[in-house]
Write an enzyme that holds these catalytic residues in place. Structure first.
Site, PDB file in Angstrom:
ATOM      1  N   LYS A 130     151.480 -40.909 126.497  1.00 16.55           N
ATOM      2  CA  LYS A 130     150.273 -40.613 125.711  1.00 16.55           C
ATOM      3  C   LYS A 130     149.150 -41.451 126.299  1.00 16.55           C
ATOM      4  CE  LYS A 130     149.234 -38.065 122.109  1.00 16.55           C
ATOM      5  NZ  LYS A 130     149.932 -36.911 121.530  1.00 16.55           N
ATOM      6  N   ASP A 170     144.801 -33.783 122.826  1.00 18.12           N
ATOM      7  CA  ASP A 170     145.183 -34.277 121.501  1.00 18.12           C
ATOM      8  C   ASP A 170     143.853 -34.336 120.740  1.00 18.12           C
ATOM      9  OD1 ASP A 170     147.643 -35.553 119.990  1.00 18.12           O
ATOM     10  OD2 ASP A 170     145.979 -36.876 119.528  1.00 18.12           O
TER      11      ASP A 170
HETATM   12  P1  NDP Z   1     141.285 -31.995 116.749  1.00 20.84           P
HETATM   13  O1  NDP Z   1     140.449 -33.062 117.340  1.00 20.84           O
HETATM   14  O2  NDP Z   1     141.140 -30.605 117.218  1.00 20.84           O
HETATM   15  O3  NDP Z   1     141.134 -31.985 115.156  1.00 20.84           O
HETATM   16  C1  NDP Z   1     141.340 -33.120 114.389  1.00 20.84           C
HETATM   17  C2  NDP Z   1     141.019 -32.821 112.957  1.00 20.84           C
HETATM   18  O4  NDP Z   1     141.382 -33.932 112.135  1.00 20.84           O
HETATM   19  C3  NDP Z   1     139.541 -32.580 112.722  1.00 20.84           C
HETATM   20  O5  NDP Z   1     139.384 -31.620 111.723  1.00 20.84           O
HETATM   21  C4  NDP Z   1     139.085 -33.954 112.254  1.00 20.84           C
HETATM   22  O6  NDP Z   1     137.867 -33.951 111.518  1.00 20.84           O
HETATM   23  C5  NDP Z   1     140.232 -34.353 111.388  1.00 20.84           C
HETATM   24  N1  NDP Z   1     140.258 -35.804 111.154  1.00 20.84           N
HETATM   25  C6  NDP Z   1     140.119 -36.795 112.066  1.00 20.84           C
HETATM   26  N2  NDP Z   1     140.172 -37.998 111.489  1.00 20.84           N
HETATM   27  C7  NDP Z   1     140.344 -37.764 110.187  1.00 20.84           C
HETATM   28  C8  NDP Z   1     140.463 -38.601 109.057  1.00 20.84           C
HETATM   29  N3  NDP Z   1     140.432 -39.929 109.181  1.00 20.84           N
HETATM   30  N4  NDP Z   1     140.646 -38.011 107.854  1.00 20.84           N
HETATM   31  C9  NDP Z   1     140.677 -36.672 107.716  1.00 20.84           C
HETATM   32  N5  NDP Z   1     140.560 -35.832 108.751  1.00 20.84           N
HETATM   33  C10 NDP Z   1     140.403 -36.367 109.960  1.00 20.84           C
HETATM   34  O7  NDP Z   1     142.808 -32.490 116.942  1.00 20.84           O
HETATM   35  P2  NDP Z   1     144.146 -31.652 116.929  1.00 20.84           P
HETATM   36  O8  NDP Z   1     144.060 -30.549 115.938  1.00 20.84           O
HETATM   37  O9  NDP Z   1     144.530 -31.370 118.323  1.00 20.84           O
HETATM   38  O10 NDP Z   1     145.163 -32.761 116.395  1.00 20.84           O
HETATM   39  C11 NDP Z   1     145.403 -32.969 115.018  1.00 20.84           C
HETATM   40  C12 NDP Z   1     146.696 -33.725 114.850  1.00 20.84           C
HETATM   41  O11 NDP Z   1     147.770 -32.977 115.435  1.00 20.84           O
HETATM   42  C13 NDP Z   1     146.755 -35.098 115.523  1.00 20.84           C
HETATM   43  O12 NDP Z   1     147.574 -35.944 114.741  1.00 20.84           O
HETATM   44  C14 NDP Z   1     147.467 -34.805 116.837  1.00 20.84           C
HETATM   45  O13 NDP Z   1     148.095 -35.955 117.361  1.00 20.84           O
HETATM   46  C15 NDP Z   1     148.472 -33.774 116.401  1.00 20.84           C
HETATM   47  N6  NDP Z   1     149.013 -32.890 117.421  1.00 20.84           N
HETATM   48  C16 NDP Z   1     148.207 -32.212 118.259  1.00 20.84           C
HETATM   49  C17 NDP Z   1     148.734 -31.363 119.211  1.00 20.84           C
HETATM   50  C18 NDP Z   1     147.888 -30.547 120.125  1.00 20.84           C
HETATM   51  O14 NDP Z   1     148.453 -29.836 120.961  1.00 20.84           O
HETATM   52  N7  NDP Z   1     146.581 -30.592 120.039  1.00 20.84           N
HETATM   53  C19 NDP Z   1     150.192 -31.223 119.372  1.00 20.84           C
HETATM   54  C20 NDP Z   1     150.959 -31.928 118.363  1.00 20.84           C
HETATM   55  C21 NDP Z   1     150.369 -32.735 117.452  1.00 20.84           C
HETATM   56  P3  NDP Z   1     136.487 -34.432 112.188  1.00 20.84           P
HETATM   57  O15 NDP Z   1     135.981 -33.238 112.901  1.00 20.84           O
HETATM   58  O16 NDP Z   1     135.647 -34.855 111.051  1.00 20.84           O
HETATM   59  O17 NDP Z   1     136.815 -35.574 113.109  1.00 20.84           O
HETATM   60  O1  2IT Z   2     151.233 -34.679 120.195  1.00 20.29           O
HETATM   61  C1  2IT Z   2     151.472 -33.780 121.024  1.00 20.29           C
HETATM   62  O2  2IT Z   2     152.585 -33.284 121.136  1.00 20.29           O
HETATM   63  C2  2IT Z   2     150.364 -33.288 121.846  1.00 20.29           C
HETATM   64  N1  2IT Z   2     149.234 -33.735 121.663  1.00 20.29           N
HETATM   65  C3  2IT Z   2     150.603 -32.270 122.918  1.00 20.29           C
HETATM   66  C4  2IT Z   2     151.075 -32.921 124.178  1.00 20.29           C
HETATM   67  C5  2IT Z   2     151.202 -32.020 125.371  1.00 20.29           C
HETATM   68  O3  2IT Z   2     151.516 -32.579 126.438  1.00 20.29           O
HETATM   69  O4  2IT Z   2     151.009 -30.811 125.277  1.00 20.29           O
END
Ligand code: NDP
Ligand code: 2IT
Length: 450
Positions: A130, A170
């Site tokens: 990461k 992420d």
């Molecule tokens: P994004 O940046 O696309 O979205 C993040 C979201 O979370 C936004 O709506 C953001 O709001 C909100 N957020 C951030 N901080 C806070 C907070 N303190 N309280 C409430 N809401 C908050 O990220 P992703 O959708 O990619 O990731 C979301 C989660 O999923 C993370 O935990 C990530 O590690 C996990 N994840 C992501 C993957 C991926 O492929 N992208 C894969 C697996 C897991 P705002 O716009 O206000 O910041």
């Molecule tokens: O938390 C996760 O699994 C991710 N942000 C995706 C990682 C990846 O390599 O696609």
């Protein structure tokens, strides 16, 4: 759990806290794993004898670097960049990059640690890693984001490679950022390779990668419901976040006949009792991905209620999907969900539920899935993107989505295999941790004292 096991876990955690001071998120992630793995290694002494748990919590390598860049006003700016190369026992380091002002070494170590187990559960050959930065893309112009990404990659490029370490997105890192990062890598290395995943389809990306985490989450939820003789039709689903994971989780809920009723951002949440339908979701995606606006605007547009500074767990639902950020669902939230009759919580985010929250859900018979199992779909399709890049081919949407579904069903099977208790109830925390551990541990044993 017997007293000697409890004592062994406590002793282990004292060592972890002493060796990693000031890293509470990392301690939290290790604690969850230790609770499942320490009793397991008592029954499987080969892992204990070889100190696999002690080794697996230590990153193979951590790179920390300066990221200087210039803003649009010509001011000199500096951020800190990181890459945590956690474990390469079963494949190249693999995991996303997070750009968010809250990023610390503790957060990235917890994420890289979780990633090692998650990637193992996908059954694909990917180690754990990461990275990211405390850079905040919010409010920055496209040009500022580009300059930052170019500077970030100017250091990172010497530490990564398609067969060594393959970053992806992420929080705060989506298609735009991956494009800028890939462009800079290509200039520096003069090489067009699958060194990053989540690329645009025009330049080596895979179909379904943007959708993968959210879709995969719902495929996993379907399996959880099936195990209870239920399905999602007509069920009210509370979703937090409105970023990549949330958007495609909402899309799949709609496709499967469930009713998504909330979305949120870091300022508050919207409650749409009529349900977020395909048209409203298209608006939400435009709002978040193009206009980069606030979720409150959804409430203004569709005349529903906006709760400033609140989290959506107070809204009665059948299913809750935390898809935003770590520790967003605490013990009291879990209590409210239980009292409102929620039957299932599956994590789209990484470690969104606190240990106290997990305890309340499990004690009250709520089916609870930790992110390392239920959000594995994102990295799984990243693995499929790597395969397609290696053979320089691309598969159809249907092919990738079918493979994703098969992988999520397989992750569920592993949770069942290692987590089913005597009473027939699946402990997904235990199942995911042991299932993820065994493959990595066996590879480490086979590779000697690494
Ligand atoms: P994004 O940046 O696309 O979205 C993040 C979201 O979370 C936004 O709506 C953001 O709001 C909100 N957020 C951030 N901080 C806070 C907070 N303190 N309280 C409430 N809401 C908050 O990220 P992703 O959708 O990619 O990731 C979301 C989660 O999923 C993370 O935990 C990530 O590690 C996990 N994840 C992501 C993957 C991926 O492929 N992208 C894969 C697996 C897991 P705002 O716009 O206000 O910041
Ligand atoms: O938390 C996760 O699994 C991710 N942000 C995706 C990682 C990846 O390599 O696609």
């Amino acid at each position: 759990m017997i007293a000697t096991q409890k004592a062994a876990i406590e002793k282990f955690m004292q060592m972890v806290e002493k060796r990693n001071p000031g890293q509470p998120e990392f301690h939290q992630a290790v604690y969850e794993v230790a609770q499942a793995i320490i009793p397991f290694t008592e029954e499987h002494p080969q892992y204990k004898k070889a100190a696999i748990l002690e080794r697996i919590i230590e990153a193979e390598r951590i790179i920390i670097f300066r990221v200087p860049w210039m803003d649009d006003e010509g001011n000199y700016r500096v951020n800190r960049g990181y890459r945590v190369q956690m474990n390469s026992a079963i494949g190249p380091y693999k995991g996303g990059l997070r750009f968010h002002p809250t990023v610390t070494l503790s957060i990235l170590k917890f994420l890289a640690f979780e990633q090692t187990f998650k990637n193992s559960l996908t059954t694909l050959p990917m180690g754990g890693g990461k990275g990211g930065s405390d850079f905040d893309p919010k409010g920055k112009s496209d040009n500022e984001v580009m300059r930052f990404c170019q500077s970030f990659m100017t250091e990172l490029f010497r530490h990564i490679d398609k067969d060594t370490d393959v970053p992806a997105g992420d929080m705060g890192v989506g298609g735009r950022e991956i494009g800028f990062l890939f462009g800079q890598f290509k200039r520096l290395k003069n090489e067009f390779s699958g060194v990053l995943t989540g690329k645009g389809y025009a330049y080596g990306g895979s179909h379904i990668r943007p959708e993968a985490t959210g879709y995969g989450l719902l495929f996993f939820v379907e399996e959880m419901l099936k195990a209870r003789g239920e399905n999602i039709k007509g069920k009210k689903v509370v979703v937090s976040g409105s970023g990549n994971v949330s958007q495609y989780a909402i899309e799949k809920v709609i496709q499967l006949g469930g009713i998504p009723i909330t979305a949120s951002d870091s300022d508050g949440f919207v409650y749409d009792p009529a349900g977020i339908d395909a048209k409203k979701l298209a608006y939400l995606m435009e709002l978040k991905n193009v206009k980069r606006g606030r979720i409150s605007e959804y409430a203004e547009t569709y005349g529903c209620k906006y709760y400033a500074g609140k989290k959506p767990w107070m809204i009665p639902c059948d299913i809750a999907l935390p898809c935003a950020v770590q520790n967003e669902l605490v013990e009291t939230d879990a209590g409210v969900l239980v009292n409102n009759g929620c039957m299932l919580v599956a994590e789209g985010a990484n470690m969104p539920t606190t240990p106290g929250g997990i305890d309340v859900l499990q004690r009250n018979g709520v089916a609870y899935a930790p992110g390392k199992a239920s959000n594995a779909g994102g990295v799984a399709v990243s693995g499929l993107e790597m395969s397609q890049n290696s053979v320089r081919m691309s598969w159809t949407r249907e092919e990738v989505e079918n493979r994703l579904k098969g992988i999520m069903q397989d992750v569920h099977k592993q949770c069942e295999k290692y987590g089913k208790n005597g009473d027939g109830i699946i402990d997904y925390v235990k199942g995911a941790n042991i299932g993820g551990f065994v493959r990595v541990a066996d590879a480490m044993l086979a590779q000697g004292h690494v």
